[in-house]
Design an enzyme around this catalytic site. Structure first.
Site, PDB file in Angstrom:
ATOM      1  N   GLY A  36       6.656  82.542   8.613  1.00 26.70           N
ATOM      2  CA  GLY A  36       7.029  81.204   9.032  1.00 26.70           C
ATOM      3  C   GLY A  36       6.653  80.163   8.004  1.00 26.70           C
ATOM      4  O   GLY A  36       5.999  80.445   6.993  1.00 26.70           O
ATOM      5  N   SER A  37       7.031  78.922   8.278  1.00 30.56           N
ATOM      6  CA  SER A  37       6.885  77.856   7.290  1.00 30.56           C
ATOM      7  C   SER A  37       5.434  77.501   7.002  1.00 30.56           C
ATOM      8  O   SER A  37       5.062  77.247   5.849  1.00 30.56           O
ATOM      9  CB  SER A  37       7.638  76.605   7.762  1.00 30.56           C
ATOM     10  N   THR A  38       4.577  77.488   8.024  1.00 31.51           N
ATOM     11  CA  THR A  38       3.178  77.145   7.788  1.00 31.51           C
ATOM     12  C   THR A  38       2.475  78.255   7.026  1.00 31.51           C
ATOM     13  O   THR A  38       1.704  78.004   6.088  1.00 31.51           O
ATOM     14  CB  THR A  38       2.452  76.868   9.117  1.00 31.51           C
ATOM     15  N   ASP A  91      -1.949  83.155  10.087  1.00 32.99           N
ATOM     16  CA  ASP A  91      -0.573  83.112  10.577  1.00 32.99           C
ATOM     17  C   ASP A  91      -0.342  81.804  11.322  1.00 32.99           C
ATOM     18  O   ASP A  91      -1.297  81.123  11.712  1.00 32.99           O
ATOM     19  CB  ASP A  91      -0.319  84.307  11.503  1.00 32.99           C
ATOM     20  N   ASP A  94       4.149  79.298  17.352  1.00 31.51           N
ATOM     21  CA  ASP A  94       5.149  78.382  17.895  1.00 31.51           C
ATOM     22  C   ASP A  94       4.560  77.487  18.980  1.00 31.51           C
ATOM     23  O   ASP A  94       4.974  76.355  19.150  1.00 31.51           O
ATOM     24  CB  ASP A  94       6.336  79.175  18.444  1.00 31.51           C
ATOM     25  N   GLU A 113       3.794  90.882  13.207  1.00 26.09           N
ATOM     26  CA  GLU A 113       2.704  89.919  13.361  1.00 26.09           C
ATOM     27  C   GLU A 113       1.654  90.440  14.338  1.00 26.09           C
ATOM     28  O   GLU A 113       0.454  90.315  14.105  1.00 26.09           O
ATOM     29  CB  GLU A 113       3.260  88.575  13.840  1.00 26.09           C
TER      30      GLU A 113
END
Length: 249
Positions: A36-38, A91, A94, A113
């Site tokens: 993911g983006s983060t 990680d 959401d 994940e």
């Protein structure tokens, strides 16, 4: 606030949370790399630190996309093997609910994940302020589903009130999106999850669901950026300023 301005603020929060997580990495660690983006910000910063000689680590990625990014920034990767344990996995999420209950899988990497989270001594979540919620469920709950079982899984989720939809590939719509394992991704619109633990048990009992996006009892801490402030959330403790932590608490 304009949407673009809000997105810019969120992106900066993600970068701050990722930079703070880097301070918890120690020389010689085996690190799990999220998706993911983060998590991507963290991977980039970790690569910068390795090239600068700050420390040496090895890593395993939770998705093919994160693996490609990690290789591109010079992070040495190790393949899965028996007995492999991670000192730290970093990680995103959401949604982050009470007791560090999480919804993950918006990017479709929920299975890998969860595998790495379970194989880690310490799962650290990094997130912007929009991910912190009083109750899970507003974000659709992802499932990874074996294609053959799809009709029956959809029926079972509908009976649970989940209003399931098959996720489409954004670049190849109307083709369905596939996980790195070649399975289908289903998004369940429960709207609120007052009892995530009970729902997790119900989902585990449905044949054909490879994995669900409820991560319960796995995260040890979460770094959440709120504008200029960085806050560490931990189980059984009040949130505190992240500046007080230089390593895993």
């Amino acid at each position: 606030m304009a949407s673009s301005e809000n997105q810019g603020r969120i992106d900066k929060e993600k970068q701050r949370a990722a930079a703070q997580a880097l301070r918890w990495v120690r020389d010689g660690m085996l690190v799990g790399l999220g998706s993911g983006s983060t998590a991507a910000y963290f991977i980039q910063l970790l690569g910068d630190a390795l090239r600068a000689g700050q420390f040496q680590v090895q890593a395993t990625a939770t998705s093919l996309a994160s693996e490609v990014l990690a290789r591109s920034v010079g992070i040495p990767l190790v393949e899965p093997r028996r007995g492999l344990r991670f000192d730290l996995t970093v990680d995103g999420a959401d949604e982050i609910g009470p007791q560090l209950a999480l919804i993950k899988g918006g990017g479709g990497a929920l299975l890998r994940e969860k595998v790495l989270a379970t194989a880690s001594d310490y799962l650290l979540i990094i997130a912007d302020s929009s991910k912190l919620v009083p109750q899970l469920g507003h974000f659709p709950l992802p499932l990874e589903v074996v294609p053959f079982a799809l009709p029956w899984v959809l029926d079972a989720i509908a009976q649970l009130g989940g209003d399931p939809t098959v996720r489409l590939d954004k670049k190849k719509a109307p083709q369905p999106a596939l996980s790195d394992q070649g399975n289908l991704l289903i998004d369940c619109h429960f709207k609120s999850l007052p009892d995530p633990a009970e729902l997790a048990l119900q989902l585990q009992a449905i044949p054909g669901i490879v994995e669900h996006g409820l991560f319960l009892g796995l995260a040890r801490a979460a770094i959440v950026a709120q504008d200029e402030k960085l806050v560490v959330h931990r189980l059984g403790a009040e949130p505190v300023d992240a500046a007080g932590f230089e390593e895993l608490p």
